[in-house]
Design an enzyme around this catalytic site. Structure first.
Site, PDB file in Angstrom:
ATOM      1  CD  GLU A 201       1.009  10.164 -40.425  1.00  0.00           C
ATOM      2  OE1 GLU A 201       1.107   9.071 -39.829  1.00  0.00           O
ATOM      3  OE2 GLU A 201       1.229  11.255 -39.867  1.00  0.00           O
ATOM      4  CD  GLU A 321      -1.552  14.044 -38.902  1.00  0.00           C
ATOM      5  OE1 GLU A 321      -0.588  13.582 -38.231  1.00  0.00           O
ATOM      6  OE2 GLU A 321      -2.507  13.355 -39.280  1.00  0.00           O
TER       7      GLU A 321
END
Length: 511
Positions: A201, A321
């Site tokens: 991320e 995810e």
């Protein structure tokens, strides 16, 4: 995204498993040949939007995130409740074929000691005295024997928190790359580890294609990816997006709008898989959730941020995810729409998006997990949403030869069965049975028999069918779990009454 953690409760309860049509456990294969009907063997590469195995067959990653190595426990969570092998077996039995293992660079430090592991009653016995990397070795080895693949995810520079960039003052880029190279070298020759997710991320001020050496994530991914491939050229390099591109913001790691114009270019071709993250309102609110056309607007949103890479045949896309508590109607609609967008396996085969759901763990504060707080019971509603996009397992990378060189029928089919009571409330009980291939060839089918020492009667059974005559029981594999590779396992469970009975002796036969 930094997710809050809450320690799971240690309550024992039943495992409820829904049989999944079309999910087939991995078959063992010989070291010298790969069966044409068992995709996934060997190392993988990419071609256009597809991921291909060593023989050129398309494969679909359909997996689960099991976090913990990136936290101050320095090991996957849940080992305070269960044996790691039982959890990997359960992942397989539910139809997940890949495990994403987040870690932080802290696990490379000499003084790091994994903690919160239960060694009582023989649990996790072979992990005693091991450091984090050695425990990771054990998980990788057992996952491979079960026919699961592993993706290693550099989640954080240290155990304290997620970082926007791939480096911090305490963990410079040189350390990040050195540790990536160390992992790539450690698992060279072990095709269970199919690749590395370079950093989790990236977000503002990380940019894509801006050309600033300090913030351009695309250039950093090229430097790190080439470093990994210099020591292990067989690995896939998973590259997440950023938060903002050309003034348009999205989820951390979920914005791949710039990858079409500024692709990640590595020295070894066919190794880049782009990775997006996508979440629902239980994580954060986004403008598209309040669009009056929701959820019909979502495919266009996903197309814009990352789906176009797949739709235009530029590169494979892995949604590394996605998750939700499913507490709100909006989240339920979001997950149903996303699953449809990712393309059902029964319709598209492996010509699909790949994925790993967040998470296996129940202690992800804003999503929960596939397991409930007892670290045993399956959230069958949440797991059920994913049924249509699950995919076949892969060949075992264990030591079995699966028939070897064909020298005259020396291989034999054999199995063992173990029985464990998972809960007992007096008037009834639940139990699990694990069937392990103990022979030298892959099993095509199996059956387990036992005789009750008391007056027990089975009331329901999952992942197998049964007959009971008096005190005698015969359980036969379901369609989806009859094939078991050498050294691998299948499992089934059942409810019965009354409770309080003794453990029967089991016999197992196989073909």
């Amino acid at each position: 995204m930094f997710r809050s953690l809450r320690r799971a409760l240690g309550v024992v309860a039943a495992v409820l498993v829904l049989p999944l049509a079309g999910v087939h456990p991995a078959q063992a294969v010989g070291a010298k040949e790969v069966a044409a009907d068992a995709p996934g063997a060997g190392y993988w590469h990419t071609s256009g939007r597809q991921i291909l195995d060593a023989s050129g067959q398309p494969v679909r990653i359909a997996g689960i995130n099991w976090f913990g190595f990136e936290t101050a426990n320095y090991v996957v969570h849940g080992l305070w409740s269960r044996d790691y092998k039982s959890m990997i077996d359960q992942m397989k039995s539910l139809g997940y074929n890949t495990i994403r293992l987040p870690y932080s660079d802290d696990i490379f430090k000499p003084g790091t000691v994994p903690n919160s592991i239960d060694f009582s009653s023989g649990k996790n016995a072979d992990l005693q005295g091991l450091n984090s990397l050695q425990i990771m070795d054990k998980l990788v080895a057992y996952a491979g024997q079960d026919g699961l693949k592993v993706i290693l995810d550099r989640h954080r520079p240290d155990a304290s928190a997620q970082s926007a960039l791939w480096y911090t003052a305490a963990v410079p880029e040189s350390t990040w790359i050195a540790n990536l190279r160390s992992l790539a070298t450690r698992y060279a020759g072990q095709s269970t580890v199919i690749g590395i997710d370079l950093h989790n991320e990236p977000h503002d001020p990380a940019c894509w294609g801006c050309g600033d050496i300090a913030t351009d994530w695309r250039l950093a991914a090229e430097r790190a990816g080439n470093a990994v491939l210099s020591v292990n050229p067989n690995l896939l390099i998973f590259v997440e997006g950023v938060q903002t591109y050309a003034g348009v913001s999205g989820w951390w790691g979920g914005n791949l709008m710039g990858a079409g114009q500024y692709p990640v270019q590595l020295t070894v071709p066919g190794r880049v898989v782009y990775s997006a993250h996508d979440y629902a309102t239980s994580v954060a609110q986004q403008p598209w959730f309040s669009d009056p056309t929701f959820p019909a607007n979502m495919p266009a949103v996903w197309d814009k941020y990352w789906g176009y890479l797949f739709q235009q045949n530029i590169a494979p896309v892995w949604v590394g995810e996605f998750g939700t508590t499913l507490a709100s109607t909006v989240d339920q609609k979001w997950l149903a729409a996303l699953v449809s967008y990712l393309r059902p396996t029964s319709t598209y085969g492996a010509d699909t998006f790949s994925w790993t759901f967040w998470s296996w763990n129940p202690n992800s504060g804003d999503t929960g997990g596939i397991l409930k707080d007892d670290w045993l019971t399956v959230d069958t509603v949440k797991d059920g949403y994913l049924a249509s996009i699950k995919a076949a397992g892969f060949p075992s990378t264990g030591t079995g030869t699966g028939g070897g060189d064909g020298g005259g029928g020396g291989s034999t089919a054999a199995c063992t069965a173990t029985y464990s009571v998972t809960s007992d409330w007096g008037t009834g009980f639940n139990a699990d049975v694990t069937v392990k291939n103990s022979g030298t060839s892959a099993l095509k089918s199996w059956q387990v028999k036992w005789t009750w020492p008391g007056a027990q009667q089975i009331t329901n059974m999952w992942n197998a069918s049964y007959t009971q005559s008096g005190t005698g029981v015969t359980a036969v594999n379901a369609d989806h779990n009859g094939t078991v590779g050498v050294g691998s396992s299948a499992s089934f469970g059942f409810g019965g009454a009354p409770g309080g009975g003794g453990v029967p002796s089991l016999s197992c036969t196989a073909e």
